[in-house]
Write a protein that holds these residues in place. Structure first.
Motif, PDB file in Angstrom:
ATOM      1  N   MET A   1     -16.043  -1.436  -6.103  1.00 39.13           N
ATOM      2  CA  MET A   1     -15.463  -0.102  -6.201  1.00 39.13           C
ATOM      3  C   MET A   1     -15.223   0.530  -4.827  1.00 39.13           C
ATOM      4  N   LYS A   2     -16.028   0.160  -3.857  1.00 38.03           N
ATOM      5  CA  LYS A   2     -15.820   0.692  -2.507  1.00 38.03           C
ATOM      6  C   LYS A   2     -14.456   0.291  -1.970  1.00 38.03           C
ATOM      7  N   GLN A   3     -14.045  -0.949  -2.233  1.00 38.66           N
ATOM      8  CA  GLN A   3     -12.745  -1.400  -1.754  1.00 38.66           C
ATOM      9  C   GLN A   3     -11.608  -0.736  -2.509  1.00 38.66           C
ATOM     10  N   VAL A   4     -11.820  -0.477  -3.788  1.00 36.60           N
ATOM     11  CA  VAL A   4     -10.809   0.249  -4.560  1.00 36.60           C
ATOM     12  C   VAL A   4     -10.637   1.649  -3.986  1.00 36.60           C
ATOM     13  N   SER A   5     -11.747   2.328  -3.754  1.00 42.31           N
ATOM     14  CA  SER A   5     -11.708   3.685  -3.197  1.00 42.31           C
ATOM     15  C   SER A   5     -11.038   3.703  -1.834  1.00 42.31           C
ATOM     16  N   ASN A   6     -11.462   2.790  -0.968  1.00 44.49           N
ATOM     17  CA  ASN A   6     -10.869   2.729   0.368  1.00 44.49           C
ATOM     18  C   ASN A   6      -9.373   2.475   0.309  1.00 44.49           C
ATOM     19  N   GLY A   7      -8.955   1.605  -0.606  1.00 43.05           N
ATOM     20  CA  GLY A   7      -7.547   1.276  -0.709  1.00 43.05           C
ATOM     21  C   GLY A   7      -6.697   2.464  -1.108  1.00 43.05           C
ATOM     22  N   VAL A   8      -7.183   3.244  -2.046  1.00 44.75           N
ATOM     23  CA  VAL A   8      -6.442   4.433  -2.490  1.00 44.75           C
ATOM     24  C   VAL A   8      -6.337   5.448  -1.357  1.00 44.75           C
ATOM     25  N   VAL A   9      -7.428   5.676  -0.655  1.00 43.79           N
ATOM     26  CA  VAL A   9      -7.419   6.623   0.470  1.00 43.79           C
ATOM     27  C   VAL A   9      -6.480   6.146   1.564  1.00 43.79           C
ATOM     28  N   ASP A  10      -6.523   4.862   1.872  1.00 44.27           N
ATOM     29  CA  ASP A  10      -5.665   4.295   2.899  1.00 44.27           C
ATOM     30  C   ASP A  10      -4.192   4.529   2.556  1.00 44.27           C
ATOM     31  N   ALA A  11      -3.801   4.190   1.343  1.00 49.50           N
ATOM     32  CA  ALA A  11      -2.411   4.370   0.933  1.00 49.50           C
ATOM     33  C   ALA A  11      -2.018   5.841   0.950  1.00 49.50           C
ATOM     34  N   PHE A  12      -2.908   6.700   0.503  1.00 46.94           N
ATOM     35  CA  PHE A  12      -2.648   8.139   0.484  1.00 46.94           C
ATOM     36  C   PHE A  12      -2.332   8.657   1.892  1.00 46.94           C
ATOM     37  N   VAL A  13      -3.144   8.261   2.856  1.00 45.16           N
ATOM     38  CA  VAL A  13      -2.948   8.744   4.223  1.00 45.16           C
ATOM     39  C   VAL A  13      -1.691   8.133   4.837  1.00 45.16           C
ATOM     40  N   HIS A  14      -1.361   6.911   4.475  1.00 43.94           N
ATOM     41  CA  HIS A  14      -0.097   6.337   4.941  1.00 43.94           C
ATOM     42  C   HIS A  14       1.074   7.240   4.580  1.00 43.94           C
ATOM     43  N   VAL A  15       1.070   7.722   3.355  1.00 44.87           N
ATOM     44  CA  VAL A  15       2.170   8.589   2.916  1.00 44.87           C
ATOM     45  C   VAL A  15       2.142   9.907   3.674  1.00 44.87           C
ATOM     46  N   VAL A  16       0.973  10.506   3.792  1.00 45.79           N
ATOM     47  CA  VAL A  16       0.862  11.802   4.463  1.00 45.79           C
ATOM     48  C   VAL A  16       1.337  11.724   5.908  1.00 45.79           C
ATOM     49  N   GLU A  17       1.057  10.619   6.583  1.00 49.08           N
ATOM     50  CA  GLU A  17       1.478  10.463   7.976  1.00 49.08           C
ATOM     51  C   GLU A  17       3.010  10.537   8.118  1.00 49.08           C
ATOM     52  N   GLN A  18       3.731  10.174   7.068  1.00 45.43           N
ATOM     53  CA  GLN A  18       5.193  10.170   7.118  1.00 45.43           C
ATOM     54  C   GLN A  18       5.804  11.402   6.447  1.00 45.43           C
ATOM     55  N   TYR A  19       4.992  12.159   5.741  1.00 39.60           N
ATOM     56  CA  TYR A  19       5.489  13.244   4.891  1.00 39.60           C
ATOM     57  C   TYR A  19       5.099  14.631   5.399  1.00 39.60           C
ATOM     58  N   VAL A  20       3.858  14.788   5.849  1.00 39.10           N
ATOM     59  CA  VAL A  20       3.382  16.113   6.255  1.00 39.10           C
ATOM     60  C   VAL A  20       3.570  16.267   7.763  1.00 39.10           C
ATOM     61  N   THR A  21       4.818  16.484   8.156  1.00 34.83           N
ATOM     62  CA  THR A  21       5.162  16.685   9.571  1.00 34.83           C
ATOM     63  C   THR A  21       5.943  17.988   9.681  1.00 34.83           C
ATOM     64  N   TYR A  22       7.264  17.906   9.712  1.00 32.32           N
ATOM     65  CA  TYR A  22       8.098  19.111   9.625  1.00 32.32           C
ATOM     66  C   TYR A  22       9.371  18.744   8.877  1.00 32.32           C
ATOM     67  N   PRO A  23       9.988  19.699   8.193  1.00 33.82           N
ATOM     68  CA  PRO A  23      11.117  19.380   7.313  1.00 33.82           C
ATOM     69  C   PRO A  23      12.390  19.044   8.074  1.00 33.82           C
ATOM     70  N   VAL A  24      13.096  18.015   7.578  1.00 39.58           N
ATOM     71  CA  VAL A  24      14.421  17.654   8.110  1.00 39.58           C
ATOM     72  C   VAL A  24      15.417  17.471   6.957  1.00 39.58           C
ATOM     73  N   ASN A  25      15.087  18.080   5.801  1.00 38.29           N
ATOM     74  CA  ASN A  25      15.947  18.036   4.617  1.00 38.29           C
ATOM     75  C   ASN A  25      16.228  16.603   4.177  1.00 38.29           C
ATOM     76  N   ALA A  26      15.198  15.782   4.176  1.00 39.04           N
ATOM     77  CA  ALA A  26      15.306  14.402   3.682  1.00 39.04           C
ATOM     78  C   ALA A  26      14.749  14.386   2.258  1.00 39.04           C
ATOM     79  N   MET A  27      15.534  14.864   1.323  1.00 34.91           N
ATOM     80  CA  MET A  27      15.038  15.114  -0.030  1.00 34.91           C
ATOM     81  C   MET A  27      14.578  13.841  -0.737  1.00 34.91           C
ATOM     82  N   ILE A  28      15.362  12.775  -0.610  1.00 31.78           N
ATOM     83  CA  ILE A  28      14.993  11.539  -1.299  1.00 31.78           C
ATOM     84  C   ILE A  28      13.659  11.003  -0.783  1.00 31.78           C
TER      85      ILE A  28
END
Length: 385
Positions: free
Chosen positions: A183-210
């Motif tokens: 379960m530790k690896q499952v938990s780590n994997g979900v957190v890892d993927a979550f932060v990958h998305v945030v690193e590309q998403y929570v920056t500043y808006p450039v109207n890239a809707m898709i």
């Protein structure tokens, strides 16, 4: 939206009983090296499936790749490749095994004096051996990109590289092989993927809707299915959703035409290199600090993040919505059983000092606006004591 060029050549083979298709994907007559980690693939039956699929091939194996793969270990695999005249590599494991394999196939063809230059000097990779992957852990997205992170144990350096030459030729994704994960690896994997998305998403808006909508869909999938995977580890649909979400979190698509951050990863890598924390543990520590210290710079996207992913709407002030969103991130990590403070791992001010000093020594300026200095890193980590 900013200009971009996007190519992803990786063939994905997804679903139950797909490991048997290996024989169709590797060119006939190839001399194959199987790379893997600590041996869990032998306990869960994946190794036997791979060996059966390779019955018509000459193959060797290389095991012992660490959770944070070491340069020194990778170079042993390079030596084996040269001794055995290997011309195809098959990575069987999670992101660490795949990352290591990317370095191995590049180092095996490197024409410079020291393959570490691929990481330390970002030396150009002119050629690499072809390789495929059999994914066993949903986490890093390494199965569908050309990047990797390698640690040099001798110097405690953890650095990344990427190249068009180090994309897998194919990746086999069978969600059923993830059932037996701790379960530790499952938990780590979900957190890892979550932060990958945030690193590309929570920056500043450039109207890239898709790209934004794709990012939000991945995040909602992770926060919906992640806790369920801890409760019902052998639910195929849940595991399939998590596996595919993790792949899309870092296959390049949601990063097209948008500013990217990666400060959380840069800081987290230093914590892993110095103190041996799991990669996802460092991300869970650092991300809330980055969002808090940079909340004015990231305000618009944090508010969008809160609204579209966590359902935090206009019934409160802008400041309250930002704070509630950051709290929601922390609560999600804790729900996934990944602690979020340095003190949870026995670390204190010494870790703050060590990491910020390393950032200063490297002269790094991190973040989407390259304004996160060593002093900012100290502030971020101090908040996470």
């Amino acid at each position: 939206m900013e200009n971009f060029s996007f190519v992803n050549p990786v063939k994905i083979i997804f679903g139950k009983d797909t490991i048997q298709s290996l024989s169709k994907e590797i060119p006939a007559g190839s001399k194959v090296l199987i790379t893997y980690g600590g041996g869990s693939i032998k306990r869960n039956g994946v190794y036997d499936q791979v060996v059966k699929a390779l019955a018509d091939f000459e193959w060797n194996e290389f095991s012992g790749i660490e959770a944070n793969p070491h340069y020194e270990t990778c170079m042993k695999a390079v030596q084996l490749i040269k001794e055995k005249n290997i011309n195809y590599v098959l990575a069987v494991g999670g992101g660490s095994v795949i990352d290591a394999t990317k370095f191995i196939v590049a180092a095996a063809c490197f024409d410079g004096d020291d393959p570490w230059d691929i990481l330390s000097k970002q030396a150009t990779i002119k050629d690499a051996l072809p390789f495929g992957t059999v994914l066993t852990i949903s986490a890093t997205g390494s199965e569908m990109n050309g990047g990797a992170v390698i640690t040099k144990a001798e110097t405690h350096d953890k650095l990344s590289f990427g190249s068009s030459k180090t994309y897998p030729k194919f990746s086999i994704l069978d969600p059923e092989v993830t059932y037996s994960l701790p379960m530790k690896q499952v938990s780590n994997g979900v957190v890892d993927a979550f932060v990958h998305v945030v690193e590309q998403y929570v920056t500043y808006p450039v109207n890239a809707m898709i790209q934004d909508k794709f990012a939000e869909a991945i995040l909602v999938t992770l926060i919906t299915e992640g806790p369920k995977a801890l409760e019902t580890p052998e639910n195929y649909d849940i595991r399939a959703n998590l596996m595919w979400a993790s792949t899309w979190a870092l296959n390049g698509w949601i990063g097209c035409g948008v500013p990217e951050d990666w400060a959380t990863h840069g800081i987290g890598h230093e914590l892993t290199a110095l103190y041996g924390l799991d990669h996802a543990q460092t991300l869970a520590i650092v991300l809330p600090g980055v969002l808090t210290v940079l909340k004015e710079q990231k305000a618009e996207k944090i508010i969008q993040f809160g609204e579209m992913v966590f359902g935090i709407y206009n019934n409160m002030s802008k400041e309250e919505r930002i704070n509630e969103t950051i709290n929601a991130v922390v609560n999600f990590f804790e729900e996934m059983q990944v602690k979020t403070r340095l003190s949870d791992y026995g670390l204190g001010q010494e870790a703050v000092n060590a990491v910020s000093n390393r950032i200063k020594e490297r002269g790094w300026k991190l973040g989407e606006k390259e304004n996160i200095t060593a002093d900012t890193v100290r502030q971020i980590l101090t908040l996470r004591l």
